[in-house]
Design an enzyme around this catalytic site. Sequence first.
Site, PDB file in Angstrom:
ATOM      1  N   LYS A 179       0.848  -1.191   0.000  1.00  0.00           N
ATOM      2  CA  LYS A 179       0.000   0.000   0.000  1.00  0.00           C
ATOM      3  C   LYS A 179       0.883   1.240   0.000  1.00  0.00           C
ATOM      4  O   LYS A 179       2.032   1.221   0.437  1.00  0.00           O
ATOM      5  CB  LYS A 179      -0.964   0.023   1.185  1.00  0.00           C
ATOM      6  CG  LYS A 179      -0.327   0.062   2.582  1.00  0.00           C
ATOM      7  CD  LYS A 179       0.022   1.446   3.088  1.00  0.00           C
ATOM      8  CE  LYS A 179       0.595   1.403   4.509  1.00  0.00           C
ATOM      9  NZ  LYS A 179       1.262   2.676   4.886  1.00  0.00           N
TER      10      LYS A 179
ATOM     11  N   ASP B 165      -2.851  -1.648  10.375  1.00  0.00           N
ATOM     12  CA  ASP B 165      -3.090  -1.597   8.933  1.00  0.00           C
ATOM     13  C   ASP B 165      -3.780  -2.841   8.388  1.00  0.00           C
ATOM     14  O   ASP B 165      -4.207  -2.858   7.230  1.00  0.00           O
ATOM     15  CB  ASP B 165      -1.767  -1.416   8.173  1.00  0.00           C
ATOM     16  CG  ASP B 165      -1.145  -0.050   8.393  1.00  0.00           C
ATOM     17  OD1 ASP B 165      -1.837   0.843   8.921  1.00  0.00           O
ATOM     18  OD2 ASP B 165       0.035   0.121   8.029  1.00  0.00           O
TER      19      ASP B 165
END
Length: 297
Positions: free
Chosen positions: A6, A144
């Site tokens: 990401k 996350d």
Amino acid sequence: MISPAKINLGLEIPFKRLDGFHEIRSVFLKISWGDDIEIEPASNGVFELFSNNEIILEKRKLYDQVSERGDIKNNILYKTFIKARSLFPELPGVKIHLTKRISPAGGLGGGSTNAASLLNFLFSWCPFFTSDEMFVLAAEIGSDVPFFLGEGHAFVTGKGEILEEIEVHHGQGILALTPQVMNTSEMYSLLKKPLQESASQKNGNTLSKNLISILKNGDWSSLQGRLWNDFEPVAFQLHPELGVLKDKFLEFGSSYCSLTGSGSSMYGLVQGLEIQEELLQRLRQEFSNLTFVRFNF
């Protein structure tokens, strides 16, 4: 299958919460580059990991220390499996084949994305393992991890567990895999954010209509000055060469450039494949000691 990295479009840290975590506001994008992971059930009920380490040389040992070649008990995949099995003993054992490219200490979510891949696999094998339970478990494993459970991009707040899926135009970019090691806890402490109750936050939990429009239309140059990473001043003070790298990204044609996460990886977004290729070649020529990869989203 891919266990994607990401990048953060902007990363604001407005305050430190009373629970010890920091409040964040960021747009998380999954990108096309990442690890390859294959998971299958193991009949003997145990955890088995077989990994190929393709991380950049300077950070390769950081992964090996927690791989099957080091102390596996510190590996996030092992921790995820043990935690899930403690809640659901009926879960099968797993055999995992991992090609590891996302380095630790890079701001790319390398451990979190692997944990989410394993949770999704276990969820598919356990009909009584609800999506809500999986999400709660994911948040306990890492801030996350919940983001990686979904398929799309998201505006992320809280400590990382509050997700609002957003529409983002297809785009391309270049990712710099930098050798600097940024300890996440140390980077947060260097921000020296004030202590504040989460409940006292009055605004900032939604994206502005202007930013929503920019993301939908893919006008990346309009993000510059509107989205920023609070870790950049600290990172550039510790490692001035990262500031030089950002300047070159922008000079060589990147429409928007930023540190991702708490560092040390950096990326640049571009308007089209031709500019992407030109940016890649110029960066490789200027920084022959660094590794650069193409990505899209």
